[in-house]
Structure formats: structure tokens, C-alpha cells
Design a protein around this motif. Structure first.
Motif, PDB file in Angstrom:
ATOM      1  N   ALA A   1       0.831  -1.217   0.000  1.00 52.38           N
ATOM      2  CA  ALA A   1       0.000   0.000   0.000  1.00 52.38           C
ATOM      3  C   ALA A   1       0.860   1.259   0.000  1.00 52.38           C
ATOM      4  CB  ALA A   1      -0.920  -0.005   1.207  1.00 52.38           C
ATOM      5  N   ILE A   2       2.040   1.136   0.595  1.00 55.26           N
ATOM      6  CA  ILE A   2       2.883   2.325   0.741  1.00 55.26           C
ATOM      7  C   ILE A   2       3.295   2.896  -0.627  1.00 55.26           C
ATOM      8  CG2 ILE A   2       5.120   1.118   0.986  1.00 55.26           C
ATOM      9  CD1 ILE A   2       4.025   3.854   3.301  1.00 55.26           C
ATOM     10  N   ASP A   3       3.550   2.000  -1.590  1.00 58.18           N
ATOM     11  CA  ASP A   3       3.916   2.485  -2.936  1.00 58.18           C
ATOM     12  C   ASP A   3       2.756   3.242  -3.569  1.00 58.18           C
ATOM     13  OD1 ASP A   3       6.404   1.366  -2.783  1.00 58.18           O
ATOM     14  OD2 ASP A   3       5.729  -0.565  -3.630  1.00 58.18           O
ATOM     15  N   GLY A   4       1.563   2.681  -3.371  1.00 58.14           N
ATOM     16  CA  GLY A   4       0.372   3.323  -3.918  1.00 58.14           C
ATOM     17  C   GLY A   4       0.140   4.668  -3.263  1.00 58.14           C
ATOM     18  N   LEU A   5       0.317   4.706  -1.948  1.00 60.45           N
ATOM     19  CA  LEU A   5       0.123   5.958  -1.217  1.00 60.45           C
ATOM     20  C   LEU A   5       1.100   7.012  -1.690  1.00 60.45           C
ATOM     21  CD1 LEU A   5      -0.397   5.443   2.602  1.00 60.45           C
ATOM     22  CD2 LEU A   5      -1.791   6.710   0.973  1.00 60.45           C
ATOM     23  N   ARG A   6       2.338   6.576  -1.911  1.00 58.59           N
ATOM     24  CA  ARG A   6       3.363   7.525  -2.356  1.00 58.59           C
ATOM     25  C   ARG A   6       2.958   8.120  -3.717  1.00 58.59           C
ATOM     26  NH1 ARG A   6       7.936   4.467  -2.783  1.00 58.59           N
ATOM     27  NH2 ARG A   6       8.112   4.346  -0.522  1.00 58.59           N
ATOM     28  N   TYR A   7       2.514   7.257  -4.616  1.00 63.13           N
ATOM     29  CA  TYR A   7       2.107   7.728  -5.946  1.00 63.13           C
ATOM     30  C   TYR A   7       0.954   8.729  -5.842  1.00 63.13           C
ATOM     31  CZ  TYR A   7       0.467   7.598 -10.784  1.00 63.13           C
ATOM     32  OH  TYR A   7       0.072   7.954 -12.060  1.00 63.13           O
ATOM     33  N   TYR A   8       0.059   8.463  -4.901  1.00 58.85           N
ATOM     34  CA  TYR A   8      -1.160   9.279  -4.788  1.00 58.85           C
ATOM     35  C   TYR A   8      -0.932  10.569  -4.018  1.00 58.85           C
ATOM     36  CZ  TYR A   8      -6.179  10.157  -4.106  1.00 58.85           C
ATOM     37  OH  TYR A   8      -7.442  10.701  -4.117  1.00 58.85           O
ATOM     38  N   LEU A   9       0.017  10.554  -3.093  1.00 57.60           N
ATOM     39  CA  LEU A   9       0.157  11.718  -2.209  1.00 57.60           C
ATOM     40  C   LEU A   9       1.471  12.491  -2.318  1.00 57.60           C
ATOM     41  CD1 LEU A   9      -1.566  10.307   1.012  1.00 57.60           C
ATOM     42  CD2 LEU A   9      -2.539  11.834  -0.693  1.00 57.60           C
ATOM     43  N   VAL A  10       2.514  11.861  -2.872  1.00 57.51           N
ATOM     44  CA  VAL A  10       3.801  12.576  -2.956  1.00 57.51           C
ATOM     45  C   VAL A  10       4.111  12.865  -4.429  1.00 57.51           C
ATOM     46  CG1 VAL A  10       6.247  12.522  -2.334  1.00 57.51           C
ATOM     47  CG2 VAL A  10       4.569  11.240  -0.961  1.00 57.51           C
ATOM     48  N   PRO A  11       4.106  14.147  -4.809  1.00 55.22           N
ATOM     49  CA  PRO A  11       4.320  14.453  -6.233  1.00 55.22           C
ATOM     50  C   PRO A  11       5.714  14.044  -6.707  1.00 55.22           C
ATOM     51  CG  PRO A  11       4.071  16.467  -4.916  1.00 55.22           C
ATOM     52  CD  PRO A  11       3.879  15.325  -3.980  1.00 55.22           C
ATOM     53  N   ASP A  12       5.759  13.503  -7.893  1.00 54.69           N
ATOM     54  CA  ASP A  12       7.034  13.069  -8.451  1.00 54.69           C
ATOM     55  C   ASP A  12       7.196  13.748  -9.812  1.00 54.69           C
ATOM     56  OD1 ASP A  12       9.188  11.830  -9.482  1.00 54.69           O
ATOM     57  OD2 ASP A  12       8.389   9.785  -9.397  1.00 54.69           O
ATOM     58  N   PHE A  13       8.130  14.691  -9.876  1.00 52.27           N
ATOM     59  CA  PHE A  13       8.274  15.462 -11.116  1.00 52.27           C
ATOM     60  C   PHE A  13       9.381  14.932 -12.019  1.00 52.27           C
ATOM     61  CE2 PHE A  13       6.088  18.483  -8.316  1.00 52.27           C
ATOM     62  CZ  PHE A  13       5.035  18.845  -9.145  1.00 52.27           C
ATOM     63  N   ARG A  14       9.942  13.766 -11.669  1.00 57.58           N
ATOM     64  CA  ARG A  14      11.022  13.248 -12.512  1.00 57.58           C
ATOM     65  C   ARG A  14      10.495  12.970 -13.920  1.00 57.58           C
ATOM     66  NH1 ARG A  14      12.932   8.330  -9.184  1.00 57.58           N
ATOM     67  NH2 ARG A  14      10.752   8.573  -8.604  1.00 57.58           N
ATOM     68  N   GLY A  15      11.179  13.482 -14.906  1.00 53.37           N
ATOM     69  CA  GLY A  15      10.797  13.246 -16.299  1.00 53.37           C
ATOM     70  C   GLY A  15       9.464  13.876 -16.677  1.00 53.37           C
ATOM     71  N   TYR A  16       9.030  14.855 -15.872  1.00 56.03           N
ATOM     72  CA  TYR A  16       7.722  15.470 -16.113  1.00 56.03           C
ATOM     73  C   TYR A  16       7.852  16.580 -17.144  1.00 56.03           C
ATOM     74  CZ  TYR A  16       3.003  16.625 -14.519  1.00 56.03           C
ATOM     75  OH  TYR A  16       1.656  16.819 -14.430  1.00 56.03           O
ATOM     76  N   THR A  17       7.075  16.514 -18.217  1.00 56.55           N
ATOM     77  CA  THR A  17       7.233  17.530 -19.262  1.00 56.55           C
ATOM     78  C   THR A  17       6.157  18.616 -19.125  1.00 56.55           C
ATOM     79  OG1 THR A  17       5.740  16.381 -20.748  1.00 56.55           O
ATOM     80  CG2 THR A  17       8.071  15.795 -20.902  1.00 56.55           C
TER      81      THR A  17
END
Ligand code: PHE
Length: 460
Positions: free
Chosen positions: A203-219
Motif C-alpha cells: 500500500a505504501i507504494d500506492g500511497l506515495r504515488y497518490y500523495l507525494v508528487p514526483d516530477f522526474r521526467g515530467y514535461t
């Protein structure tokens, strides 16, 4: 809300306007219309598709700024003019009366496909209530259901007939009373299921995706796409830019605080959406892996049965959950259909029954296009979209932004924001967010809308 009584009153337009009996009555009615498939079905699949936390954050910022300003505007237009949507804009300024027509066309496009999705929910309820929850959790269950035409047609008709009957018989009252009691049940269920999902391994991976923004490779292009999707979702979920809040505003009491009510409706609506995402987005990662995040409209239907299958008592919880979603969706589809019926009655000078039958006929024809578009006509696309997705795109990303842009121009530049400010000040001494409201309505919202429209028109 006593919609039927309200429609009668609006028709009379003789100054003897009824209003909600209490402050809570207004907030509950508006929130009841706002909370629906948009929160439970649409928000999670968009969040999953558009980079999780980035979408969630952009959505919340937009709801608190733009959504806030637009809802204040619409409610004030309604309360000030006391008119139904088709006449309200013209009442503010003669040259803008066509906005009423655009505002009514939007529900006419949305309600048919809303009933198709409502039908999907009925199908899953039916599967769970007949003990087929395990079958529903298998891969391929959803696509084989929507891939054939008969079964989705039957469930679409069930949902559309339920909606049509309520509007035709004018028994919204009863349904809305039931739904007011059951909404808290839905909320408790959602919170309980979310807590359960949090305890699952991974669940922690899912939570991270949903709650912690990840701008790596973001165009930049991805960013614009995310903003456009979040904006469309904001209109849809908060029932904005389609005349609904104007109608509700016409029945708000003069002593009720506009700002506070808007904030409360927004809070409740966003809470349900964010919690639904908290279940669905991590569950996708847990049960199907990250590659399934872009699934689109099927996401909730593919994912939730897997969650229920894995939990003790999942069959019963799943049954209760889908039943609550049907009710939440029904109150929304009823208020959508009611707008259209009210306008048909007013403009074509018709009685309720024929107006309902005409509207119902249109719903069936347009809804069948969506059903067939996912099955026997699945190779047919309009600008790259299947029918259902096309209706969704044209309403949320084209018509609502046009209506929002023109509303901002009307209030911000033609009649000036003072007209709305005065209406807010009827019940309070100070319009606390006046500056924000003004800047949003006059400058930021119009610029945003133009960007969104340009982005949408590129698709044509
Ligand atoms: N806001 C509703 C939802 O989220 C949809 C809706 C729009 C309902 C407009 C009524 C009016 O599902």
C-alpha cells in the motif's frame, strides 16, 4: 431539494419564491447533487492516469480558487435573479441570454452517458448481490461485459428508467431524503475500505504515488494535460458551468452566507473524491501493478471487486458499497435531467409528462450511442474518441470552459464584480475573499479558460 416544487415556482416567476427551510438544507441539497460518479468513478481514474499526487494537488488548488469563484458567481446569479437557468443569464444582461442555452445543453450531453455508467454500477451491484463477487474480480470481466451490447443496454435502461421515473413522478423528495440518510453511510464505508486498503502489503507504494508528487521526467505538455483534466473534473464534480448551481442559488435564503456555504460544499465534495482515490489508486498498484494506472473509465470497476474479494465479508461490503454508489449517482442524474426537463417545459410551453418523455427519448438515443461505442461500434471514433469519451470530452473540456469563460467576462467585465459582491454582502458584513474573487473572475480564470480551449481545439 424539492426540485419539482422548485420548478413550479420558477415557472411561476411571480415573486412568491420558495426557499430552503434551513441553511443545512441548502448545503445538503447542493452537496447531494455534487457528490456522485464524478467523485467515485471519475476522480480516481484521472488521478491514476495523470501522475497521482500532481493531479490531486492541482485539483485542490483549482477547486479552492477557480471553483470557489465560479460557484460564488453562479449561486449569486441564481439568488439575485431568482430565475431558472434559462432566464437567469439574460436577466443579468440581455446580450448574454444565450448562456442559458449552453448551460442546458451540457446536462443534455452528460446525463445519457451518466446513465450508461450508472448502469455499469447497477451491473456490479447485481453481481455482488447474487453472490458473483468473485467472478466480478476476475480479469476480463469488465471488458467482456461492456464488449457485448445487450447486457450494458439492459443495465443502462434500468438506470435511465429509474432516473426518468423519479423525475416524471416528481418523487425527488423521497429519494433525496433517503440519500441524505445514506450519504453518511457511504462516507463511513469509503473510510473503512480506505483503512483496509492501507493495511495491505504494497500500500505504501500506492500511497506515495497518490500523495507525494514526483516530477522526474515530467514535461510541460504533461503539466498542461494534467491541468486541463483537473479543470474539467472540477466543473464536473462541483456541478459547475451547467446551470445547476444557478438553480440551487435561486432557492438559497437571503440570510445564508454564500462564502461559507460554498466552502462547505467544496470541502465535502473533495473529501469524498480524495477518499475514493485513496482506495482505488493504491489498490490498482497492489492488485494490478503500475502499468494498469492508465486504464481510464474502467478503473474503478476492474479494481474494486479485487479489493472486496480480498477482504473478509467483502461480498456484503461490496453489495452495500455499490448500492450506495447507485443512490449517489441517482440523485445526481435526477438533478441533471431535471434541469433539461425544466427548460423543455418553459421553452416549449409543455406539461411535465410530455417534457419528460421528450427528454427521456433523447437520453435513450444518446446513451445507446455510448453503449454501442464500447461494443459493436468500437472501431468508430470521433477525433480519436469513442462516443462515451467524446461526450465526456466535449462537455467537460469544450462546453463548460466556454460557459465559464463567458460567465467570467459577463461578471468580471460587463456588469462588473460589484454586482456579485453586493449579493454576497446581503448576508454578511464583509466579503472576506473579495480580492481573490475579483482577480480570479477578471483575470486568472479567463486566461486559464482560453488556454484550455486552445488545448482542446488542437484535437479537432
Ligand atoms: N457532480 C456530479 C458528480 O460528481 C455530476 C453532476 C453534475 C450532477 C451536474 C448534477 C449536476 O457526479
Amino acid at each position: 431539494m424539492r426540485i419539482r416544487a422548485i420548478v413550479k415556482e420558477v415557472k411561476m416567476e411571480n415573486g412568491t419564491k420558495e426557499s430552503f427551510g434551513s441553511k443545512l438544507g441548502f448545503i445538503l441539497a447542493a452537496a447531494g447533487s455534487a457528490v456522485g460518479l464524478g467523485n467515485i468513478w471519475r476522480f480516481p481514474y484521472l488521478a491514476a492516469q495523470y501522475n497521482g499526487a500532481v493531479f490531486v494537488i492541482i485539483y485542490i488548488i483549482l477547486a479552492l480558487t477557480f471553483g470557489f469563484a465560479l460557484m460564488v458567481t453562479e449561486i449569486c446569479i441564481g439568488r439575485k435573479t431568482g430565475k431558472s437557468v434559462i432566464s437567469a443569464y439574460g436577466n443579468v444582461h440581455k446580450g448574454f441570454s444565450f448562456l442559458g442555452i449552453i448551460a442546458t445543453l451540457v446536462p443534455l450531453i452528460i446525463v445519457p452517458y451518466y446513465c450508461v455508467i450508472g448502469g455499469w454500477v447497477c451491473k456490479y451491484f447485481f453481481s455482488f448481490v447474487t453472490g458473483q463477487g468473485t467472478a466480478a474480480a476476475q480479469d476480463g470481466y469488465f471488458s467482456s461485459f461492456t464488449g457485448e451490447w445487450l447486457s450494458p443496454t439492459i443495465f443502462f435502461l434500468i438506470f435511465a428508467i429509474l432516473t426518468g421515473l423519479v423525475v416524471m413522478l416528481g418523487v425527488q423528495n423521497g429519494i433525496e431524503k433517503i440519500s441524505k440518510i445514506l450519504m453518511p453511510v457511504l462516507l463511513v464505508l469509503i473510510i473503512g475500505i480506505a483503512i483496509y486498503v492501507m493495511t495491505l502489503p504494497g500500500a505504501i507504494d500506492g500511497l506515495r504515488y497518490y500523495l507525494v508528487p514526483d516530477f522526474r521526467g515530467y514535461t510541460f505538455k504533461q503539466f498542461i494535460d494534467t491541468v486541463v483534466a483537473a479543470m474539467g473534473q472540477m466543473f464536473y464534480s462541483l456541478s459547475l458551468a451547467m446551470g445547476i448551481m444557478v438553480t440551487y442559488g435561486a432557492y438559497m435564503r437571503k440570510e445564508d452566507h454564500v462564502e461559507k456555504s460554498v466552502l462547505q460544499i467544496e470541502f465535502f465534495d473533495s473529501l469524498v473524491a480524495v477518499l475514493a482515490g485513496l482506495i482505488i489508486v493504491p489498490a490498482v498498484i497492489i492488485f494490478s501493478g503500475e502499468e494498469a494506472l492508465g486504464a481510464g473509465p474502467s478503473l474503478m470497476f476492474v479494481t474494486l471487486p479485487k479489493v472486496f474479494q480480498s477482504m473478509p465479508g467483502g461480498q456484503i461490503i461490496g453489495t452495500a458499497f455499490f448500492l450506495m454508489v447507485i443512490l449517489a449517482a441517482l440523485t445526481s442524474s435526477i438533478s441533471l435531467m431535471e434541469v433539461v426537463v425544466a427548460v423543455v417545459m418553459e421553452k416549449l410551453n409543455m406539461k411535465r409528462l410530455p417534457a419528460c418523455l421528450i427528454t427521456f427519448g433523447a437520453i435513450i438515443i444518446l446513451g445507446m450511442l455510448s453503449v454501442f461505442g464500447y461494443s459493436i461500434w468500437d472501431t468508430f471514433t470521433i477525433i480519436g474518441y469513442q462516443f462515451l469519451d467524446f461526450f465526456d470530452f466535449i462537455s467537460n473540456n469544450v462546453m463548460m470552459p466556454i460557459l465559464a469563460l463567458l460567465t467570467c467576462i459577463l461578471i468580471g467585465w460587463v456588469v462588473r464584480t460589484e454586482s456579485v459582491e453586493q449579493e454576497v454582502l446581503v448576508s454578511v458584513d464583509r466579503f472576506k475573499t473579495r480580492k481573490l474573487y475579483k482577480v480570479m473572475t477578471m483575470i486568472i480564470c479567463p486566461i486559464f479558460m482560453i488556454i484550455i480551449l486552445l488545448n482542446s481545439f488542437i484535437k479537432f
